[in-house]
Scaffold this motif. Structure first.
Motif, PDB file in Angstrom:
ATOM      1  N   ASP A   1      44.182  21.989  60.100  1.00 63.43           N
ATOM      2  CA  ASP A   1      44.309  21.973  58.638  1.00 63.43           C
ATOM      3  C   ASP A   1      43.281  22.949  58.062  1.00 63.43           C
ATOM      4  N   ILE A   2      43.722  24.158  57.782  1.00 65.55           N
ATOM      5  CA  ILE A   2      42.822  25.208  57.304  1.00 65.55           C
ATOM      6  C   ILE A   2      43.048  25.423  55.813  1.00 65.55           C
ATOM      7  N   ARG A   3      41.977  25.333  55.039  1.00 66.81           N
ATOM      8  CA  ARG A   3      42.001  25.648  53.613  1.00 66.81           C
ATOM      9  C   ARG A   3      41.176  26.907  53.397  1.00 66.81           C
TER      10      ARG A   3
ATOM     11  N   ASN B   1      46.413  26.146  51.636  1.00 69.22           N
ATOM     12  CA  ASN B   1      46.367  25.181  52.718  1.00 69.22           C
ATOM     13  C   ASN B   1      47.362  25.558  53.815  1.00 69.22           C
ATOM     14  N   ILE B   2      46.888  25.542  55.063  1.00 72.25           N
ATOM     15  CA  ILE B   2      47.756  25.813  56.212  1.00 72.25           C
ATOM     16  C   ILE B   2      47.714  24.622  57.155  1.00 72.25           C
ATOM     17  N   THR B   3      48.881  24.091  57.459  1.00 72.33           N
ATOM     18  CA  THR B   3      49.046  23.023  58.449  1.00 72.33           C
ATOM     19  C   THR B   3      50.235  23.406  59.329  1.00 72.33           C
ATOM     20  N   PRO B   4      50.527  22.631  60.346  1.00 70.96           N
ATOM     21  CA  PRO B   4      51.725  22.933  61.151  1.00 70.96           C
ATOM     22  C   PRO B   4      53.016  22.946  60.341  1.00 70.96           C
ATOM     23  N   MET B   5      53.020  22.301  59.174  1.00 73.30           N
ATOM     24  CA  MET B   5      54.228  22.220  58.353  1.00 73.30           C
ATOM     25  C   MET B   5      54.335  23.360  57.331  1.00 73.30           C
ATOM     26  N   THR B   6      53.326  24.200  57.238  1.00 77.66           N
ATOM     27  CA  THR B   6      53.292  25.233  56.203  1.00 77.66           C
ATOM     28  C   THR B   6      54.369  26.289  56.420  1.00 77.66           C
ATOM     29  N   ASP B   7      55.034  26.658  55.339  1.00 77.58           N
ATOM     30  CA  ASP B   7      55.991  27.771  55.364  1.00 77.58           C
ATOM     31  C   ASP B   7      55.190  29.068  55.327  1.00 77.58           C
ATOM     32  N   ILE B   8      55.001  29.678  56.467  1.00 78.54           N
ATOM     33  CA  ILE B   8      54.123  30.840  56.560  1.00 78.54           C
ATOM     34  C   ILE B   8      54.690  32.048  55.831  1.00 78.54           C
TER      35      ILE B   8
ATOM     36  N   PHE C   1      47.108  31.095  60.515  1.00 79.17           N
ATOM     37  CA  PHE C   1      46.028  31.735  59.763  1.00 79.17           C
ATOM     38  C   PHE C   1      45.829  33.176  60.243  1.00 79.17           C
ATOM     39  N   ASP C   2      45.862  33.378  61.548  1.00 78.01           N
ATOM     40  CA  ASP C   2      45.727  34.731  62.098  1.00 78.01           C
ATOM     41  C   ASP C   2      46.851  35.634  61.598  1.00 78.01           C
ATOM     42  N   ARG C   3      48.041  35.093  61.470  1.00 75.53           N
ATOM     43  CA  ARG C   3      49.173  35.885  60.951  1.00 75.53           C
ATOM     44  C   ARG C   3      48.935  36.286  59.498  1.00 75.53           C
ATOM     45  N   ILE C   4      48.384  35.370  58.739  1.00 80.38           N
ATOM     46  CA  ILE C   4      48.064  35.679  57.344  1.00 80.38           C
ATOM     47  C   ILE C   4      47.108  36.862  57.285  1.00 80.38           C
ATOM     48  N   ILE C   5      46.056  36.821  58.089  1.00 79.20           N
ATOM     49  CA  ILE C   5      45.074  37.908  58.099  1.00 79.20           C
ATOM     50  C   ILE C   5      45.726  39.216  58.532  1.00 79.20           C
ATOM     51  N   LYS C   6      46.506  39.176  59.588  1.00 77.75           N
ATOM     52  CA  LYS C   6      47.086  40.389  60.152  1.00 77.75           C
ATOM     53  C   LYS C   6      48.196  40.968  59.283  1.00 77.75           C
ATOM     54  N   GLU C   7      49.160  40.137  58.885  1.00 78.13           N
ATOM     55  CA  GLU C   7      50.387  40.655  58.278  1.00 78.13           C
ATOM     56  C   GLU C   7      50.287  40.861  56.768  1.00 78.13           C
ATOM     57  N   SER C   8      49.230  40.383  56.169  1.00 79.31           N
ATOM     58  CA  SER C   8      49.034  40.693  54.748  1.00 79.31           C
ATOM     59  C   SER C   8      47.783  41.540  54.582  1.00 79.31           C
ATOM     60  N   PHE C   9      46.623  41.006  54.892  1.00 80.86           N
ATOM     61  CA  PHE C   9      45.376  41.724  54.632  1.00 80.86           C
ATOM     62  C   PHE C   9      45.236  42.993  55.477  1.00 80.86           C
ATOM     63  N   ILE C  10      45.316  42.874  56.783  1.00 78.26           N
ATOM     64  CA  ILE C  10      45.096  44.042  57.633  1.00 78.26           C
ATOM     65  C   ILE C  10      46.155  45.113  57.382  1.00 78.26           C
ATOM     66  N   GLU C  11      47.403  44.710  57.330  1.00 75.88           N
ATOM     67  CA  GLU C  11      48.484  45.699  57.199  1.00 75.88           C
ATOM     68  C   GLU C  11      48.440  46.437  55.869  1.00 75.88           C
TER      69      GLU C  11
ATOM     70  N   MET D   1      42.844  27.513  73.800  1.00 76.88           N
ATOM     71  CA  MET D   1      44.130  27.884  73.213  1.00 76.88           C
ATOM     72  C   MET D   1      44.127  27.545  71.717  1.00 76.88           C
ATOM     73  N   LYS D   2      44.653  28.451  70.913  1.00 78.73           N
ATOM     74  CA  LYS D   2      44.673  28.239  69.471  1.00 78.73           C
ATOM     75  C   LYS D   2      45.786  27.259  69.088  1.00 78.73           C
ATOM     76  N   THR D   3      45.514  26.492  68.050  1.00 82.81           N
ATOM     77  CA  THR D   3      46.525  25.583  67.536  1.00 82.81           C
ATOM     78  C   THR D   3      47.557  26.380  66.725  1.00 82.81           C
ATOM     79  N   GLU D   4      48.661  25.724  66.403  1.00 73.84           N
ATOM     80  CA  GLU D   4      49.685  26.368  65.583  1.00 73.84           C
ATOM     81  C   GLU D   4      49.119  26.778  64.222  1.00 73.84           C
ATOM     82  N   THR D   5      48.268  25.937  63.670  1.00 75.04           N
ATOM     83  CA  THR D   5      47.644  26.242  62.380  1.00 75.04           C
ATOM     84  C   THR D   5      46.762  27.483  62.474  1.00 75.04           C
ATOM     85  N   GLN D   6      45.953  27.571  63.511  1.00 70.28           N
ATOM     86  CA  GLN D   6      45.081  28.731  63.703  1.00 70.28           C
ATOM     87  C   GLN D   6      45.896  30.009  63.889  1.00 70.28           C
ATOM     88  N   GLU D   7      46.994  29.911  64.608  1.00 69.82           N
ATOM     89  CA  GLU D   7      47.859  31.070  64.792  1.00 69.82           C
ATOM     90  C   GLU D   7      48.488  31.506  63.471  1.00 69.82           C
TER      91      GLU D   7
END
Length: 203
Positions: free
Chosen positions: A56-58, A109-116, A9-19, A1-7
């Motif tokens: 914690d993804i940078r 930087n993406i953590t659970p506290m990041t404003d996505i 990051f996936d949103r960043i890829i999907k909703e900005s780059f892919i779209e 199962m993906k962590t909140e941080t990984q999810e």
């Protein structure tokens, strides 16, 4: 199962780059996006920091201009075909989003506290205001040639010489070779450059 941080990051890829990039014809492979044009290619690489963790993804953004001719001259170590999905380190011209924006090196930087939502807005701004205009300036071989002749910083002299040589633009290549003696290359590099120039009748 993906962590909140990984999810996130996936949103960043999907909703900005892919779209944004998929409708323009970019193809995705891992965290890379590639657009093959007639004679050059455009690459966007989302590079994760080596020190990233699942919580914690940078990451940062690299872009590149790919030239098949330059790749064959400089990267084809094992006599292979030009790659269908080249990587950003194989590009002739390479830039990082921080340099494109005139800023110091940027790592997001993406953590659970990041404003996505805020980060999504930042990524869309990077793509629409910096990356795509950069690609638009360099979307044909002729535009690339013109920009290389006008800019002293887009590409170093030896690389310009090689690119012009591989395109059979020998007068332009000779002009770049004449500049090399005034620049700082180590003795072995100078030997290699002279050998290349002699092989292609630049001197």
């Amino acid at each position: 199962m993906k962590t909140e941080t990984q999810e996130k990051f996936d949103r960043i890829i999907k909703e900005s780059f892919i779209e944004i990039l998929k409708p323009l014809g970019f193809k995705k492979k891992a965290n890379n996006f590639y657009l093959q044009l007639e004679k050059i290619g455009h690459i966007i690489n989302i590079q994760k920091s080596y020190y990233s963790t699942k919580d914690d993804i940078r990451f940062t953004i690299n872009v590149g201009i790919f030239s098949p001719e330059y790749w064959l001259a400089c990267f084809n170590y094992h006599n292979k075909d030009v790659p269908a999905y080249p990587t950003e380190p194989e590009c002739m011209i390479r830039e990082r989003i921080s340099g494109m924006r005139g800023l110091r090196d940027i790592w997001y930087n993406i953590t659970p506290m990041t404003d996505i939502e805020e980060l999504l807005t930042e990524m869309k701004y990077n793509i629409s205001s910096f990356i795509l205009p950069f690609f638009e300036k360099l979307n044909t071989v002729q535009k690339l040639i013109n920009e290389l002749e006008a800019s002293e910083t887009l590409l170093h002299t030896a690389a310009k010489m090689t690119f012009f040589t591989e395109l059979k633009l020998l007068d332009k290549a000779r002009a770049e070779y004449r500049k090399i003696s005034k620049e700082r290359y180590n003795p072995q590099q100078m030997v290699n450059l002279k050998d290349y120039a002699e092989k292609h009748c630049l001197i």
